[in-house]
Write an enzyme that holds these catalytic residues in place. Sequence first.
Site, PDB file in Angstrom:
ATOM      1  CG  ASN A  52      10.807  68.260 -66.489  1.00 52.01           C
ATOM      2  OD1 ASN A  52      10.276  67.268 -67.198  1.00 52.01           O
ATOM      3  ND2 ASN A  52      10.403  68.744 -65.404  1.00 52.01           N
ATOM      4  CE  LYS A  94       7.543  72.990 -65.316  1.00 56.68           C
ATOM      5  NZ  LYS A  94       6.791  71.478 -65.167  1.00 56.68           N
ATOM      6  CG  HIS A 152       8.336  63.809 -56.320  1.00 54.97           C
ATOM      7  ND1 HIS A 152       6.999  63.816 -55.384  1.00 54.97           N
ATOM      8  CD2 HIS A 152       7.895  64.723 -57.171  1.00 54.97           C
ATOM      9  CE1 HIS A 152       6.314  64.356 -55.990  1.00 54.97           C
ATOM     10  NE2 HIS A 152       6.609  64.964 -57.291  1.00 54.97           N
ATOM     11  CG  HIS A 199       8.305  67.128 -53.473  1.00 53.73           C
ATOM     12  ND1 HIS A 199       9.346  67.704 -53.916  1.00 53.73           N
ATOM     13  CD2 HIS A 199       7.227  67.337 -54.366  1.00 53.73           C
ATOM     14  CE1 HIS A 199       9.080  68.313 -54.960  1.00 53.73           C
ATOM     15  NE2 HIS A 199       7.835  68.149 -55.282  1.00 53.73           N
ATOM     16  N   GLY A 234       4.187  69.631 -53.250  1.00 54.09           N
ATOM     17  CA  GLY A 234       3.821  70.532 -54.237  1.00 54.09           C
ATOM     18  C   GLY A 234       2.428  70.300 -55.003  1.00 54.09           C
TER      19      GLY A 234
HETATM   20  P1  AMP Z   1       4.776  73.205 -56.906  1.00 57.04           P
HETATM   21  O1  AMP Z   1       4.122  71.863 -57.670  1.00 57.04           O
HETATM   22  O2  AMP Z   1       5.882  72.550 -55.754  1.00 57.04           O
HETATM   23  O3  AMP Z   1       5.129  74.361 -57.655  1.00 57.04           O
HETATM   24  O4  AMP Z   1       3.850  73.642 -55.750  1.00 57.04           O
HETATM   25  C1  AMP Z   1       2.379  73.980 -55.969  1.00 57.04           C
HETATM   26  C2  AMP Z   1       1.539  74.152 -54.775  1.00 57.04           C
HETATM   27  O5  AMP Z   1       2.298  75.088 -53.780  1.00 57.04           O
HETATM   28  C3  AMP Z   1       0.244  74.800 -55.140  1.00 57.04           C
HETATM   29  O6  AMP Z   1      -0.685  74.075 -54.284  1.00 57.04           O
HETATM   30  C4  AMP Z   1       0.523  76.291 -54.420  1.00 57.04           C
HETATM   31  O7  AMP Z   1      -0.771  76.782 -54.063  1.00 57.04           O
HETATM   32  C5  AMP Z   1       1.459  75.857 -53.452  1.00 57.04           C
HETATM   33  N1  AMP Z   1       1.671  77.174 -52.621  1.00 57.04           N
HETATM   34  C6  AMP Z   1       2.603  78.175 -53.237  1.00 57.04           C
HETATM   35  N2  AMP Z   1       2.846  79.061 -52.455  1.00 57.04           N
HETATM   36  C7  AMP Z   1       2.168  78.773 -51.267  1.00 57.04           C
HETATM   37  C8  AMP Z   1       2.016  79.591 -50.253  1.00 57.04           C
HETATM   38  N3  AMP Z   1       2.315  80.788 -49.938  1.00 57.04           N
HETATM   39  N4  AMP Z   1       0.864  79.160 -49.453  1.00 57.04           N
HETATM   40  C9  AMP Z   1       0.451  77.938 -49.413  1.00 57.04           C
HETATM   41  N5  AMP Z   1       0.644  77.129 -50.826  1.00 57.04           N
HETATM   42  C10 AMP Z   1       1.363  77.693 -51.739  1.00 57.04           C
END
Ligand code: AMP
Length: 394
Positions: free
Chosen positions: A9, A16, A173, A198, A200
């Site tokens: 990626n 990545k 996504h 999704h 993130g």
């Molecule tokens: P990603 O882009 O899928 O890696 O997601 C990143 C997001 O997931 C960030 O906002 C992180 O703060 C959130 N995240 C990861 N672990 C936790 C957790 N235990 N509780 C709340 N948010 C989380």
Amino acid sequence: MESSVLVINCGSSSIKYALVPAAADQPRLAGAAERVGSSDAYLKGSDSHGERFEKALPGADHTRALEAILAHLEGRRPAAIGHRIVHGGEHFTKAALIDDAVKAAIETTAALAPLHNPANLEGVAATGKLFPDLPQVAVFDTAFHQSLPPRAFRYALPEALYRDHAIRRYGFHGTSHAYVSERADALSGIQGGWLTAHLGNGCSTCAVWEGHSLDTSMGLTPLEGVVMGTRSGDVDPGLHAHLSRQLGWSLERIDDVLNRGSGLLGLSGLTNDMRELENAAGEGHEGARLAIDVFCYRIAKSLAALSCALPRLDGIVFTGGIGENSPLVREKVIANLPHFGLGLDRIANAETVRGREGRIDGGHPAAPRLWVIPTDEEGRIAAETRQLLEEITA
Ligand code: AMP
């Protein structure tokens, strides 16, 4: 015979990677080169024993960063390379074996994703140099959403903008929505109607019916839709003209604020990180509370709207860093959909975190299911790469 797929990626300043073996129980080697092209470029990742490493790569360009990645594959040679390509426009409805025609088509689409597609192509060029004899496959973020009907993908704009300039909703996504909806089908033993969320750093929702995407929250670009880490999601389309005329903002500034200074970060004035926001909200930070409230309400609103695309709703699937790890966000999203007849099992919700897969509804047979399914975009890209090569050699 080695049948691992090296998933790449490639962004403008990061690469990545994941070496994904065919057998699910075999360990993956994964990591990322960051700040590629700068004096403080570095590579980090984990080996087959799960040990983490980090190594400086000062001044490394994409090719040198990839060479460093290869040196960390522990002598394993992949059978193929699977590239995540952000935008496939209307050219690509599925994965494609990369040849000159496919590269040209990805280049043509670069106008729709100027930050992503040229960087993705740099990854293709660099791996092509390092592995001239290996098949390279392009897996598109947009391809899964090419099944959207016109009523979902057309903007209410003059027809010529679509006809002559390909301006329409594409959605992103795709590998994640495809993976978790297929998994929800398998776990539930049905070909279902799912709303997938999704969540993130980037966030999108999708309506999937019998394995086909029927509508999704992202559009021409990954800025449309729900609130994200630093992206605004939907705003009044009149906002750009207003900011330009009233505040004298340039297009570049507007673009930058909407993409990098908005979302959870903009609303809270604190951070784009949901973990930090939950902690701050617990300590009474008003901006953090508001950011979480807006975030959850807008996801619920998007899911409710997308439910119009489904003949029947079998359930909702949460995935992504927030969707997989935040019982609070899941609970608040569900609380904002009281008329959907959803039941939440609070204990299961609290316990389904950190990579666990499971149902978090009360199990009532008449109620839609609520699934938490960790996404696996690398696994999906590797699977699509393998499937395409099998089709070609069959
Ligand atoms: P990603 O882009 O899928 O890696 O997601 C990143 C997001 O997931 C960030 O906002 C992180 O703060 C959130 N995240 C990861 N672990 C936790 C957790 N235990 N509780 C709340 N948010 C989380």
